[in-house]
Design a protein around this motif. Structure first.
Motif, PDB file in Angstrom:
ATOM      1  N   LYS A  62     -14.255  22.520  22.007  1.00 30.83           N
ATOM      2  CA  LYS A  62     -13.580  23.295  23.289  1.00 30.83           C
ATOM      3  C   LYS A  62     -12.222  23.643  23.486  1.00 30.83           C
ATOM      4  CE  LYS A  62     -17.203  22.602  25.598  1.00 30.83           C
ATOM      5  NZ  LYS A  62     -18.166  23.875  25.990  1.00 30.83           N
ATOM      6  N   SER A  63     -11.673  24.485  23.720  1.00 25.13           N
ATOM      7  CA  SER A  63     -10.089  24.764  23.934  1.00 25.13           C
ATOM      8  C   SER A  63      -9.408  23.712  24.685  1.00 25.13           C
ATOM      9  CB  SER A  63     -10.014  26.286  24.442  1.00 25.13           C
ATOM     10  OG  SER A  63     -10.337  26.810  25.053  1.00 25.13           O
ATOM     11  N   PHE A  64      -8.035  23.702  24.982  1.00 25.66           N
ATOM     12  CA  PHE A  64      -7.413  22.950  25.668  1.00 25.66           C
ATOM     13  C   PHE A  64      -6.203  23.769  26.504  1.00 25.66           C
ATOM     14  CE2 PHE A  64      -6.353  21.208  21.549  1.00 25.66           C
ATOM     15  CZ  PHE A  64      -4.468  21.554  22.309  1.00 25.66           C
ATOM     16  N   SER A  65      -5.830  23.393  27.183  1.00 28.93           N
ATOM     17  CA  SER A  65      -5.307  23.491  28.089  1.00 28.93           C
ATOM     18  C   SER A  65      -3.264  23.280  26.874  1.00 28.93           C
ATOM     19  CB  SER A  65      -3.930  23.899  29.582  1.00 28.93           C
ATOM     20  OG  SER A  65      -2.892  24.114  29.813  1.00 28.93           O
ATOM     21  N   ILE A  66      -2.370  24.608  26.697  1.00 31.06           N
ATOM     22  CA  ILE A  66      -0.708  24.379  26.425  1.00 31.06           C
ATOM     23  C   ILE A  66       0.573  24.653  27.020  1.00 31.06           C
ATOM     24  CG2 ILE A  66      -2.293  24.108  23.947  1.00 31.06           C
ATOM     25  CD1 ILE A  66      -1.034  26.336  23.040  1.00 31.06           C
ATOM     26  N   GLY A  67      -0.144  25.136  28.600  1.00 31.36           N
ATOM     27  CA  GLY A  67       0.983  25.132  29.017  1.00 31.36           C
ATOM     28  C   GLY A  67       0.578  26.812  30.026  1.00 31.36           C
ATOM     29  N   GLY A  68       0.429  26.894  31.040  1.00 29.59           N
ATOM     30  CA  GLY A  68       0.468  28.273  31.940  1.00 29.59           C
ATOM     31  C   GLY A  68      -0.982  28.896  31.866  1.00 29.59           C
ATOM     32  N   ARG A  69      -1.492  29.721  31.077  1.00 32.69           N
ATOM     33  CA  ARG A  69      -2.352  29.875  30.725  1.00 32.69           C
ATOM     34  C   ARG A  69      -2.845  30.184  29.676  1.00 32.69           C
ATOM     35  NH1 ARG A  69      -1.675  36.148  32.828  1.00 32.69           N
ATOM     36  NH2 ARG A  69      -3.108  36.376  30.989  1.00 32.69           N
ATOM     37  N   ALA A  70      -1.934  29.572  28.379  1.00 31.21           N
ATOM     38  CA  ALA A  70      -1.951  29.439  27.223  1.00 31.21           C
ATOM     39  C   ALA A  70      -3.137  28.589  26.663  1.00 31.21           C
ATOM     40  CB  ALA A  70      -0.513  29.178  26.280  1.00 31.21           C
ATOM     41  N   VAL A  71      -4.243  28.448  25.588  1.00 30.77           N
ATOM     42  CA  VAL A  71      -5.007  27.361  25.084  1.00 30.77           C
ATOM     43  C   VAL A  71      -4.699  27.522  24.057  1.00 30.77           C
ATOM     44  CG1 VAL A  71      -6.474  28.142  27.289  1.00 30.77           C
ATOM     45  CG2 VAL A  71      -7.240  29.107  24.805  1.00 30.77           C
ATOM     46  N   GLY A  72      -5.339  26.493  22.841  1.00 31.32           N
ATOM     47  CA  GLY A  72      -5.494  26.387  21.967  1.00 31.32           C
ATOM     48  C   GLY A  72      -6.730  25.249  21.153  1.00 31.32           C
ATOM     49  N   TRP A  73      -6.845  25.468  20.311  1.00 31.10           N
ATOM     50  CA  TRP A  73      -7.423  24.505  19.054  1.00 31.10           C
ATOM     51  C   TRP A  73      -6.952  23.411  18.384  1.00 31.10           C
ATOM     52  CZ3 TRP A  73      -8.804  29.327  21.376  1.00 31.10           C
ATOM     53  CH2 TRP A  73      -8.881  29.544  22.121  1.00 31.10           C
ATOM     54  N   LEU A  74      -7.541  22.350  18.266  1.00 26.65           N
ATOM     55  CA  LEU A  74      -7.662  21.407  16.780  1.00 26.65           C
ATOM     56  C   LEU A  74      -7.235  22.351  15.803  1.00 26.65           C
ATOM     57  CD1 LEU A  74      -7.251  17.622  18.055  1.00 26.65           C
ATOM     58  CD2 LEU A  74      -4.602  19.209  17.937  1.00 26.65           C
ATOM     59  N   GLU A  75      -6.116  22.072  14.728  1.00 26.82           N
ATOM     60  CA  GLU A  75      -6.434  22.755  13.307  1.00 26.82           C
ATOM     61  C   GLU A  75      -7.524  22.234  12.742  1.00 26.82           C
ATOM     62  OE1 GLU A  75      -4.523  24.823   9.672  1.00 26.82           O
ATOM     63  OE2 GLU A  75      -3.314  22.499  10.737  1.00 26.82           O
ATOM     64  N   GLU A  76      -7.907  20.300  12.959  1.00 30.18           N
ATOM     65  CA  GLU A  76      -8.599  19.323  12.142  1.00 30.18           C
ATOM     66  C   GLU A  76      -9.769  19.721  12.728  1.00 30.18           C
ATOM     67  OE1 GLU A  76      -9.488  14.876  12.550  1.00 30.18           O
ATOM     68  OE2 GLU A  76      -7.509  15.488  12.481  1.00 30.18           O
ATOM     69  N   VAL A  91     -11.236  23.104  14.154  1.00 33.06           N
ATOM     70  CA  VAL A  91     -12.166  24.249  14.097  1.00 33.06           C
ATOM     71  C   VAL A  91     -11.927  24.081  12.023  1.00 33.06           C
ATOM     72  CG1 VAL A  91     -11.317  26.291  13.284  1.00 33.06           C
ATOM     73  CG2 VAL A  91     -10.320  24.944  15.261  1.00 33.06           C
ATOM     74  N   GLU A  92     -10.934  23.367  11.051  1.00 34.15           N
ATOM     75  CA  GLU A  92     -11.211  22.961  10.012  1.00 34.15           C
ATOM     76  C   GLU A  92     -12.355  22.435   9.822  1.00 34.15           C
ATOM     77  OE1 GLU A  92      -7.878  21.422   7.883  1.00 34.15           O
ATOM     78  OE2 GLU A  92      -6.808  23.289   8.231  1.00 34.15           O
ATOM     79  N   GLN A  93     -12.941  21.109  10.656  1.00 38.53           N
ATOM     80  CA  GLN A  93     -14.493  20.799  10.256  1.00 38.53           C
ATOM     81  C   GLN A  93     -15.433  21.320  10.734  1.00 38.53           C
ATOM     82  OE1 GLN A  93     -13.778  17.255  12.989  1.00 38.53           O
ATOM     83  NE2 GLN A  93     -11.993  16.035  11.671  1.00 38.53           N
ATOM     84  N   TRP A  94     -15.343  22.278  11.999  1.00 41.27           N
ATOM     85  CA  TRP A  94     -16.326  22.826  12.179  1.00 41.27           C
ATOM     86  C   TRP A  94     -16.721  24.139  10.949  1.00 41.27           C
ATOM     87  CZ3 TRP A  94     -16.915  29.041  13.312  1.00 41.27           C
ATOM     88  CH2 TRP A  94     -18.023  28.482  12.753  1.00 41.27           C
ATOM     89  N   ILE A  95     -15.639  24.704  10.089  1.00 42.96           N
ATOM     90  CA  ILE A  95     -15.801  25.419   9.752  1.00 42.96           C
ATOM     91  C   ILE A  95     -16.536  24.964   7.922  1.00 42.96           C
ATOM     92  CG2 ILE A  95     -14.206  27.067   6.899  1.00 42.96           C
ATOM     93  CD1 ILE A  95     -12.833  27.680   9.107  1.00 42.96           C
ATOM     94  N   SER A  96     -15.945  23.538   7.790  1.00 42.39           N
ATOM     95  CA  SER A  96     -17.058  23.407   6.712  1.00 42.39           C
ATOM     96  C   SER A  96     -18.129  22.643   7.217  1.00 42.39           C
ATOM     97  CB  SER A  96     -15.955  21.216   7.078  1.00 42.39           C
ATOM     98  OG  SER A  96     -14.834  21.578   6.033  1.00 42.39           O
ATOM     99  N   ALA A  97     -19.136  22.199   8.222  1.00 42.66           N
ATOM    100  CA  ALA A  97     -19.768  22.054   8.582  1.00 42.66           C
ATOM    101  C   ALA A  97     -20.767  22.776   8.629  1.00 42.66           C
ATOM    102  CB  ALA A  97     -20.234  21.645  10.272  1.00 42.66           C
ATOM    103  N   ARG A  98     -20.219  24.394   8.928  1.00 47.78           N
ATOM    104  CA  ARG A  98     -21.087  25.490   8.480  1.00 47.78           C
ATOM    105  C   ARG A  98     -21.440  25.828   7.267  1.00 47.78           C
ATOM    106  NH1 ARG A  98     -22.846  28.834  13.146  1.00 47.78           N
ATOM    107  NH2 ARG A  98     -22.563  30.602  11.931  1.00 47.78           N
ATOM    108  N   ALA A  99     -20.323  25.647   6.192  1.00 42.43           N
ATOM    109  CA  ALA A  99     -20.560  25.751   5.007  1.00 42.43           C
ATOM    110  C   ALA A  99     -21.569  24.995   4.427  1.00 42.43           C
ATOM    111  CB  ALA A  99     -18.656  26.000   4.429  1.00 42.43           C
ATOM    112  N   ARG A 100     -21.775  23.615   4.684  1.00 41.55           N
ATOM    113  CA  ARG A 100     -22.508  22.933   4.092  1.00 41.55           C
ATOM    114  C   ARG A 100     -24.150  23.447   4.898  1.00 41.55           C
ATOM    115  NH1 ARG A 100     -18.530  19.319   5.735  1.00 41.55           N
ATOM    116  NH2 ARG A 100     -19.270  18.122   7.919  1.00 41.55           N
TER     117      ARG A 100
END
Length: 71
Positions: free
Chosen positions: A33-47, A49-58
């Motif tokens: 899930k994304s989270f608010s980083i202020g105003g209308r901006a959202v972000g994701w923790l790099e860690e 996202v990287e875990q998701w990519i690794s899980a997909r690769a496995r």
């Protein structure tokens, strides 16, 4: 190590997903899930996202391995 926040364009770049697919995966609890980083901006923790990519690769490696063994 400091945590890094990725904005939407970077998340789309590293995952290869399109915006609608990314949000559909989030709604299906298949992507972090994304989270608010202020105003209308959202972000994701790099860690996360990287875990998701690794899980997909496995997962893909296991799928390909099963196909090779079944031949």
């Amino acid at each position: 190590m400091p945590r890094k926040i990725l904005r939407l364009p970077k998340v789309l770049e590293v995952t290869g997903k399109r915006k609608t697919g990314l949000y559909a995966a989030m709604n299906a609890n298949e992507f972090p899930k994304s989270f608010s980083i202020g105003g209308r901006a959202v972000g994701w923790l790099e860690e996360e996202v990287e875990q998701w990519i690794s899980a997909r690769a496995r997962s893909e490696e296991r799928r390909v391995g099963k196909e090779c063994r079944s031949r």
